[in-house]
Enzyme design. Structure first.
Site, PDB file in Angstrom:
ATOM      1  N   SER A 135       0.712  -0.759   0.245  1.00  0.00           N
ATOM      2  CA  SER A 135      -0.191  -0.114  -0.469  1.00  0.00           C
ATOM      3  C   SER A 135       0.648   1.275   0.453  1.00  0.00           C
ATOM      4  O   SER A 135       1.572   1.199  -0.686  1.00  0.00           O
ATOM      5  CB  SER A 135      -1.263   0.026   0.683  1.00  0.00           C
ATOM      6  OG  SER A 135      -2.440   1.062   0.713  1.00  0.00           O
ATOM      7  N   HIS A 187      -7.151  -6.704   0.353  1.00  0.00           N
ATOM      8  CA  HIS A 187      -5.914  -5.739   0.556  1.00  0.00           C
ATOM      9  C   HIS A 187      -4.173  -6.192   1.130  1.00  0.00           C
ATOM     10  O   HIS A 187      -3.636  -5.679   0.473  1.00  0.00           O
ATOM     11  CB  HIS A 187      -6.262  -4.003   0.879  1.00  0.00           C
ATOM     12  CG  HIS A 187      -5.366  -3.217   1.025  1.00  0.00           C
ATOM     13  ND1 HIS A 187      -4.722  -2.911  -0.555  1.00  0.00           N
ATOM     14  CD2 HIS A 187      -4.893  -1.819   1.510  1.00  0.00           C
ATOM     15  CE1 HIS A 187      -4.105  -1.892   0.065  1.00  0.00           C
ATOM     16  NE2 HIS A 187      -3.841  -1.945   0.939  1.00  0.00           N
ATOM     17  N   ASP A 222      -1.719  14.855  12.771  1.00  0.00           N
ATOM     18  CA  ASP A 222      -2.139  15.934  12.262  1.00  0.00           C
ATOM     19  C   ASP A 222      -1.489  16.548  10.547  1.00  0.00           C
ATOM     20  O   ASP A 222      -2.053  16.047   9.762  1.00  0.00           O
ATOM     21  CB  ASP A 222      -1.661  17.304  12.640  1.00  0.00           C
ATOM     22  CG  ASP A 222      -2.121  17.439  13.949  1.00  0.00           C
ATOM     23  OD1 ASP A 222      -3.459  17.513  14.023  1.00  0.00           O
ATOM     24  OD2 ASP A 222      -1.840  18.552  14.968  1.00  0.00           O
TER      25      ASP A 222
END
Length: 307
Positions: free
Chosen positions: A133, A288, A229
């Site tokens: 990924s 996945h 963040d």
């Protein structure tokens, strides 16, 4: 027969916001490890890694994890790969993940640069890159930028084609940010509290347990070791892939999950353009997370590719 621990799977549903709990403090995320300004000369960060010993005459195998993951995701697989191939095996925490430093730069260029600093330092050039990924995109970019570093490439259920980020990914981050845990509670209790709060929006226990591997105690307070963040701010960038013109001509395996939709048939032309020697192989009944859904099939495919 090898025994494998089952790993988590990401649900397809969209997560919502979780409710704050009284008499508790928000679980923060570690920011003391920040490296400075974004794109500050793309200087490599000192990544956290684990290197298993093996035959130094063979190219080492380097595992790169996906979003929200860490090097520990490959612990069992790495040990099994050493036993089966005799090679050295390196597992690495990407920047903003695991025990590696935080940075406001979450670009693939930066993650590639980190590896360009680490791999020669460890004497692992050239190597076999195996990326899942997000880690697969980092591996592809490094191979395209520095083919001398990559002896061969394995890309797990991702392509060099950008996609729109699923709303569930941002919701994972929002759910983690909303967790609140009282100070100075035992780690086992903190995990239970966090799990309970996440359970209202993260329905699958497997994904909750995976996210909770990122919960750490710092000075009596609990923090997420992920740089939430930065990851939230740069999700669009993480879901894309940098435009590249020159192909990587080394041996390449794209290993796809038969039940996954991450790599579409329409992506194959771009795969062939950038990786002209690519083999595209599908593992039946795998999602996945091919390496956790079908670990033995994954091992067989990779070791056959290395032969």
């Amino acid at each position: 027969m090898l025994r494998w621990a089952r790993a988590w799977r990401v649900p397809r549903g969209v997560l919502g916001a979780s409710s704050p709990r009284r008499l508790a403090v928000p679980v923060t995320f570690c920011s003391s490890r920040s490296s400075g300004q974004e794109n500050a000369d793309l200087r490599p960060l000192p990544l956290s890694y684990n290197l298993l010993d093996g035959d130094a005459t063979l190219p080492a195998i380097v595992f790169l994890h996906g979003l929200f993951g860490s090097k520990t995701n490959f612990n069992s697989l790495a040990k099994a790969m050493v036993q089966r191939t005799g090679r050295r095996v390196l597992t690495v925490d990407a920047r903003n993940h695991g025990d590696s430093p935080h940075s406001p730069d979450a670009s693939y260029e930066a993650m590639s640069q980190d590896l360009q600093g680490l791999l020669p330092q460890l004497g692992l050039v050239p190597c076999v890159l195996v990326g899942h990924s997000m880690g697969g995109k980092t591996a592809m970019l490094l191979a395209l930028q520095r083919p001398d570093v990559v002896e061969r490439l394995v890309v797990v259920d991702i392509s060099p084609v950008g996609t729109t980020p699923g709303s569930h990914i941002g919701a994972f981050i929002a759910a983690m940010k909303a967790v609140e845990i009282p100070e100075k509670v035992p780690h086992s209790q903190a995990r239970k509290l966090a799990d309970k709060q996440l359970s209202s929006v993260v329905k699958e226990a497997g994904i909750r347990q995976f996210l909770l591997t990122n919960l750490v105690e710092v000075g009596g307070r609990f923090s997420w070791r992920l740089n939430l963040d930065t990851l939230a701010q740069h999700l669009d960038k993480i879901m894309t892939f940098p435009q590249q013109r020159e192909p990587y001509s080394g041996p390449t395996l794209f290993l796809l999950g038969g039940n996954s939709t991450y790599v579409q048939p329409s992506h194959h032309s771009e795969i062939r353009r950038l990786f002209p020697q690519a083999q595209i192989q599908t593992v039946p009944n795998a999602g996945h997370w091919v390496h956790s859904d079908k670990p033995q099939d994954f091992m067989d495919a990779v070791t056959s590719f290395l032969a």
